[in-house]
Every structure is written in C-alpha cells, then in structure tokens.
Design a protein around this motif. Structure first.
Motif, PDB file in Angstrom:
ATOM      1  N   UNK A 150       0.832  -1.213   0.000  1.00 52.23           N
ATOM      2  CA  UNK A 150       0.000   0.000   0.000  1.00 52.23           C
ATOM      3  C   UNK A 150       0.861   1.256   0.000  1.00 52.23           C
ATOM      4  N   UNK A 151       1.896   1.270   0.827  1.00 59.39           N
ATOM      5  CA  UNK A 151       2.793   2.426   0.897  1.00 59.39           C
ATOM      6  C   UNK A 151       3.464   2.653  -0.453  1.00 59.39           C
ATOM      7  N   UNK A 152       3.943   1.582  -1.055  1.00 60.99           N
ATOM      8  CA  UNK A 152       4.604   1.683  -2.353  1.00 60.99           C
ATOM      9  C   UNK A 152       3.643   2.229  -3.409  1.00 60.99           C
ATOM     10  N   UNK A 153       2.431   1.704  -3.434  1.00 56.11           N
ATOM     11  CA  UNK A 153       1.440   2.132  -4.422  1.00 56.11           C
ATOM     12  C   UNK A 153       1.113   3.615  -4.266  1.00 56.11           C
ATOM     13  N   UNK A 154       0.997   4.083  -3.033  1.00 56.28           N
ATOM     14  CA  UNK A 154       0.726   5.503  -2.801  1.00 56.28           C
ATOM     15  C   UNK A 154       1.901   6.374  -3.243  1.00 56.28           C
ATOM     16  N   UNK A 155       3.114   5.913  -3.021  1.00 55.59           N
ATOM     17  CA  UNK A 155       4.288   6.682  -3.438  1.00 55.59           C
ATOM     18  C   UNK A 155       4.393   6.762  -4.956  1.00 55.59           C
ATOM     19  N   UNK A 156       3.960   5.699  -5.649  1.00 59.86           N
ATOM     20  CA  UNK A 156       3.949   5.748  -7.112  1.00 59.86           C
ATOM     21  C   UNK A 156       3.079   6.914  -7.588  1.00 59.86           C
ATOM     22  N   UNK A 157       1.966   7.121  -6.906  1.00 57.61           N
ATOM     23  CA  UNK A 157       1.080   8.210  -7.301  1.00 57.61           C
ATOM     24  C   UNK A 157       1.604   9.559  -6.798  1.00 57.61           C
ATOM     25  N   UNK A 158       1.990   9.619  -5.526  1.00 50.64           N
ATOM     26  CA  UNK A 158       2.400  10.894  -4.947  1.00 50.64           C
ATOM     27  C   UNK A 158       3.682  11.449  -5.547  1.00 50.64           C
ATOM     28  N   UNK A 159       4.654  10.584  -5.801  1.00 48.96           N
ATOM     29  CA  UNK A 159       5.950  11.048  -6.299  1.00 48.96           C
ATOM     30  C   UNK A 159       6.149  10.753  -7.783  1.00 48.96           C
ATOM     31  N   UNK A 160       5.851   9.521  -8.196  1.00 48.43           N
ATOM     32  CA  UNK A 160       6.091   9.129  -9.584  1.00 48.43           C
ATOM     33  C   UNK A 160       5.243   9.905 -10.570  1.00 48.43           C
TER      34      UNK A 160
END
Length: 197
Positions: free
Chosen positions: A95-105
């Motif tokens: 979940x954390x990784x998926x959110x970072x893909x959206x927030x940063x990527x």
C-alpha cells in the motif's frame, strides 16, 4: 506550468499519507482514510449538485482544477479514494509503495514532461516524463523494500513500471486511481505468483 506546480505540490504533500500508513496501526490508518475518502467524495458530489457548494468550491480551487474536473469528480477526490482502497486492500508495504507511485512518480512524470518533454505521444504525454516516472517509482520501490524486506524488490519494480505505464497511457479512469491501484495490484500479483505472500 504554475497550475501544474500547484497540483503536483498536492501530490508531493500526499506523501504524508503513506508515511502515516507506515507508522500507524492499520486500524487507525483505516479509521482516518476511509472516512476521509467518504468526506472528499461527499464534498465533491455536493459541489456537482448544489449551486452554493459549487460557488464556494470554485472560488477556492478554480485555479487548480482541470477542465474535465469542473463537471466531474476532482483529482484530489480520486486520490483520497485510491489511498483508502490501497490501505484497505493491500498489505502495508505494498500500500505504501502504491501511494508513493502516485504521490511522487506521477508528479515527476508530469513536471518533467511539462518542462523537458520533447518526444510526445499522440495524446500529449512525453517519453521524458515516462522515464522520470519510472525512475522515481523504482527509487520509491527500492526504498520501501530496503526498509521492509517483506516487499520483494523484483515485484515492487514490476509494479513501479506498471504504474508509470498506466500514467503514460490515455485511459478513461483518473490517473490518481489507476496509478495507485495498478501499481499495488501488480506488486501483489507478482509476489503471490512467486510464492511470496
């Protein structure tokens, strides 16, 4: 470009959400994110249906809205829903990784594409932005995997590529939703296929 910087500042600020999900007990994260997503959805629906709510909303956020968001749900609402679903459906590191893909990527792809994008698709996205999204997602995946070895790095990198790819494509689903959920689903599917639940 100024409007895009404002929108992507929200993306970068949303990194506080996965940080909270990482630190807080799961029940607490869900107790915050699920009502928060419901509230965002309720405000947006009220804005679309009620003239007074629409006036107040536009007065505050008009400069941040894209044209299609004036008659549909705002990107921030999709983001709130996507983050809540990620926390509900995926194990914590996924979940954390998926959110970072959206927030940063997603933010990296948009800003690099706007500023340095020279090679564009038919629908206006740039390959330079795509490369920036892949690199940022891969860095986020590597960092989360290093902090939590339960997140298998090859699966996380596959999710990073998938998230950047669906951000690049011209799809009808809002990118905040598709980037977050696609990235998480691909990671989870790859881990399960490799016998690493």
């Amino acid at each position: 470009m100024r409007r895009e910087l404002g929108r992507k500042a929200i993306h970068v600020a949303s990194v506080l959400v996965p940080l909270g999900v990482w630190i807080a007990p799961r029940w607490l994260a869900l107790a915050v994110l699920l009502p928060g997503a419901a509230l965002a959805l309720g405000i947006d629906v009220a804005r679309l249906r009620l003239r007074g709510a629409r006036y107040l909303f536009f007065r505050t956020f008009r400069t941040l809205l894209r044209h299609h968001e004036r008659r549909g749900l705002a990107g921030a609402t999709y983001m709130a829903v996507a983050y809540a679903l990620a926390a509900l459906l995926f194990p914590r590191p996924v979940a954390v990784c998926a959110m970072l893909f959206n927030g940063l990527g997603d933010a990296a792809a948009a800003l690099v594409g706007k500023r340095w994008g020279r090679h564009r698709t038919r629908w206006g996205k740039s390959w330079e932005g795509f490369a920036a999204g892949v690199a940022t997602n891969a860095a986020a995946a590597s960092a989360v995997s290093a902090l939590d070895p339960r997140l298998w790095l090859p699966a996380a990198l596959l999710g990073a590529l998938a998230a950047a790819t669906v951000e690049l494509l011209d799809l009808p689903v809002d990118d905040n939703l598709r980037v977050t959920l696609t990235g998480g689903l691909v990671i989870l599917a790859a881990m399960l296929a490799a016998g690493r639940p």
